[in-house]
Motif scaffolding. Sequence first.
Motif, PDB file in Angstrom:
ATOM      1  N   HIS A 257      31.953  -7.436 -96.322  1.00  0.00           N
ATOM      2  CA  HIS A 257      32.340  -9.446 -95.751  1.00  0.00           C
ATOM      3  C   HIS A 257      29.934  -9.186 -94.932  1.00  0.00           C
ATOM      4  CE1 HIS A 257      35.707 -10.945 -97.866  1.00  0.00           C
ATOM      5  NE2 HIS A 257      35.867  -9.667 -97.380  1.00  0.00           N
ATOM      6  N   PRO A 258      29.655  -9.030 -95.161  1.00  0.00           N
ATOM      7  CA  PRO A 258      28.558  -9.348 -94.370  1.00  0.00           C
ATOM      8  C   PRO A 258      28.127 -10.540 -94.222  1.00  0.00           C
ATOM      9  CG  PRO A 258      27.395  -8.171 -96.554  1.00  0.00           C
ATOM     10  CD  PRO A 258      28.774  -8.413 -96.379  1.00  0.00           C
ATOM     11  N   ASN A 259      27.585 -10.958 -92.722  1.00  0.00           N
ATOM     12  CA  ASN A 259      27.287 -12.278 -92.587  1.00  0.00           C
ATOM     13  C   ASN A 259      25.746 -12.220 -92.490  1.00  0.00           C
ATOM     14  OD1 ASN A 259      26.535 -11.706 -90.480  1.00  0.00           O
ATOM     15  ND2 ASN A 259      27.978 -12.762 -89.370  1.00  0.00           N
ATOM     16  N   ASP A 260      25.040 -11.745 -92.911  1.00  0.00           N
ATOM     17  CA  ASP A 260      23.300 -12.151 -92.589  1.00  0.00           C
ATOM     18  C   ASP A 260      22.930 -10.959 -93.773  1.00  0.00           C
ATOM     19  OD1 ASP A 260      21.175 -11.383 -91.359  1.00  0.00           O
ATOM     20  OD2 ASP A 260      21.838 -13.068 -89.913  1.00  0.00           O
ATOM     21  N   ILE A 263      22.358  -7.503 -92.615  1.00  0.00           N
ATOM     22  CA  ILE A 263      23.042  -5.823 -92.872  1.00  0.00           C
ATOM     23  C   ILE A 263      23.681  -6.586 -94.300  1.00  0.00           C
ATOM     24  CG2 ILE A 263      25.948  -6.117 -92.495  1.00  0.00           C
ATOM     25  CD1 ILE A 263      24.715  -6.466 -90.150  1.00  0.00           C
ATOM     26  N   THR A 264      23.358  -6.820 -95.054  1.00  0.00           N
ATOM     27  CA  THR A 264      23.318  -6.659 -96.359  1.00  0.00           C
ATOM     28  C   THR A 264      22.598  -5.557 -97.015  1.00  0.00           C
ATOM     29  OG1 THR A 264      23.814  -9.477 -96.974  1.00  0.00           O
ATOM     30  CG2 THR A 264      23.288  -7.764 -98.860  1.00  0.00           C
ATOM     31  N   ASP A 265      21.145  -5.872 -96.395  1.00  0.00           N
ATOM     32  CA  ASP A 265      20.610  -4.344 -96.998  1.00  0.00           C
ATOM     33  C   ASP A 265      20.436  -3.988 -96.339  1.00  0.00           C
ATOM     34  OD1 ASP A 265      18.570  -6.487 -97.899  1.00  0.00           O
ATOM     35  OD2 ASP A 265      17.261  -7.255 -96.448  1.00  0.00           O
ATOM     36  N   PHE A 266      20.975  -3.416 -94.759  1.00  0.00           N
ATOM     37  CA  PHE A 266      21.804  -2.208 -94.268  1.00  0.00           C
ATOM     38  C   PHE A 266      22.894  -1.297 -94.953  1.00  0.00           C
ATOM     39  CE2 PHE A 266      21.714  -0.224 -90.416  1.00  0.00           C
ATOM     40  CZ  PHE A 266      21.377  -0.544 -90.153  1.00  0.00           C
ATOM     41  N   ILE A 267      23.509  -1.885 -95.786  1.00  0.00           N
ATOM     42  CA  ILE A 267      24.712  -2.097 -96.866  1.00  0.00           C
ATOM     43  C   ILE A 267      24.965  -1.504 -97.871  1.00  0.00           C
ATOM     44  CG2 ILE A 267      26.047  -2.336 -94.884  1.00  0.00           C
ATOM     45  CD1 ILE A 267      27.405  -4.227 -97.415  1.00  0.00           C
ATOM     46  N   SER A 268      23.127  -1.784 -98.845  1.00  0.00           N
ATOM     47  CA  SER A 268      23.517  -2.436 -99.884  1.00  0.00           C
ATOM     48  C   SER A 268      23.367  -0.820-100.841  1.00  0.00           C
ATOM     49  CB  SER A 268      21.655  -2.666-100.515  1.00  0.00           C
ATOM     50  OG  SER A 268      20.493  -1.410-100.037  1.00  0.00           O
ATOM     51  N   ASP A 269      23.045   0.386-100.365  1.00  0.00           N
ATOM     52  CA  ASP A 269      22.942   1.669-100.798  1.00  0.00           C
ATOM     53  C   ASP A 269      23.772   2.975-100.398  1.00  0.00           C
ATOM     54  OD1 ASP A 269      20.636   1.219-102.497  1.00  0.00           O
ATOM     55  OD2 ASP A 269      19.748   2.337-100.265  1.00  0.00           O
ATOM     56  N   ILE A 270      25.133   2.219 -99.637  1.00  0.00           N
ATOM     57  CA  ILE A 270      26.655   2.549 -98.862  1.00  0.00           C
ATOM     58  C   ILE A 270      27.716   2.664-100.550  1.00  0.00           C
ATOM     59  CG2 ILE A 270      28.800   2.475 -97.322  1.00  0.00           C
ATOM     60  CD1 ILE A 270      26.241   3.555 -96.155  1.00  0.00           C
ATOM     61  N   SER A 325      26.421 -11.442-100.046  1.00  0.00           N
ATOM     62  CA  SER A 325      25.326 -11.784 -99.955  1.00  0.00           C
ATOM     63  C   SER A 325      24.077 -11.641-101.179  1.00  0.00           C
ATOM     64  CB  SER A 325      24.510 -11.661 -98.400  1.00  0.00           C
ATOM     65  OG  SER A 325      23.456 -13.255 -98.676  1.00  0.00           O
ATOM     66  N   GLY A 326      23.407 -13.237-101.342  1.00  0.00           N
ATOM     67  CA  GLY A 326      22.422 -12.343-102.843  1.00  0.00           C
ATOM     68  C   GLY A 326      23.402 -12.783-104.208  1.00  0.00           C
ATOM     69  N   ARG A 327      24.585 -11.874-104.613  1.00  0.00           N
ATOM     70  CA  ARG A 327      24.948 -11.564-105.265  1.00  0.00           C
ATOM     71  C   ARG A 327      24.518 -11.567-106.869  1.00  0.00           C
ATOM     72  NH1 ARG A 327      29.789 -12.571-103.426  1.00  0.00           N
ATOM     73  NH2 ARG A 327      29.932 -14.182-102.166  1.00  0.00           N
TER      74      ARG A 327
END
Length: 374
Positions: A257-260, A263-270, A325-327
């Motif tokens: 549940h990234p709230n920003d 953060i979404t960009d940070f975790i996108s490739d995990i 985020s961004g779906r």
Amino acid sequence: MDRDIKISIRNLYKIFGPIPDVALAYVRRGMGKAELLEKHNHVLGLQDINVDMREGEITVIMGLSGSGKSTLIRHLNRLIEPTAGEIKVDGKNVLAFDEDGLRKLRREQMSMVFQKFALLPHKTVLENAGMALLVRGHTVRDFEDEAKKWLARVGLEGNENQYPHQLSGGMQQRVGIARALASNSPVMLMDEAFSALDPLIRSDMQDLLLELQEELKKTVVFITHDLDEALKLADHLVILKDGHIVQQGEPQEILMHPNDPYITDFISDINRARVLRVRSVMAKTTEPPADSAGDISDRDNLESVIARSDGRYRPCLSGGQKRQSGRHSRDERTGQGTGAGRCIGRRQSQPLLIGGHPGGGGLLDDSSVTDGLL
């Protein structure tokens, strides 16, 4: 204060420059880091930091270069003085300590492991490991057994009489960890302690820290810029950007549940299957189904669960996971967007495993795994 809170930080600000108090007034009125530097030639290091660090847990503070993470950890033992705010250790305000109180804090309450090892080149491995005890007035004979014990625990038994230049980088960092443990301080500060190591050695050091922490239950504050390392180590994760906290909490919760957008960009490739723990997707139950595959720990990651399912479930590829985020998501094979997000894999209706945890059994079936990955 909650008795489980070891370190409490409240409304902490740090501004670098000749008149920080004046600059602080602008920051509190909403001026950001870039504008403060451009208009007033002051650097905003930390902005309104509020964090509680629980006793016996690893709190990881992460962010990109310049985010303020190393500045923050240096406030805990007052290597850097804040512009405003409050720092409490065991309920006592560190900022109110006099010189003697601060010296006692640094010698007895907090130990520090540095990125560049910070070993004394003219001292032996044994002497370096016992350095915290040496500065307290003990002799080498006094701390020899204690230093040897911790050197053995970090895998350096037999190297006591060598000098730092005779050791590899990974071995030198082990000496740094042994030194921190030999001090017997309840708090360990680790400032990018593994960043200078090769990937394989770095992974070994992470495993060593988790193994020691399982037994010792130190309060560890760990600084890193590496998200994989943060997710592997953290009980509590704090993510900084430009001196302020973007999000903090349990790593699994942040990942799901990234709230920003940051953060979404940070975790996108995990690879979520490698990071998410079973507890993130478990449904509580009391009786295992007759066809369950066995018991697992709620700390196991989903990748290990999938591996134990004997191929009955094929996981989502990391690029095929839906962002919170961004779906939208990306196909790992093509890099193209896939719209609302989908799982590149298949489900089975048969439950995979029963996972035990303190609150009782947890039923883990293929749909819950898929939902967790999506």
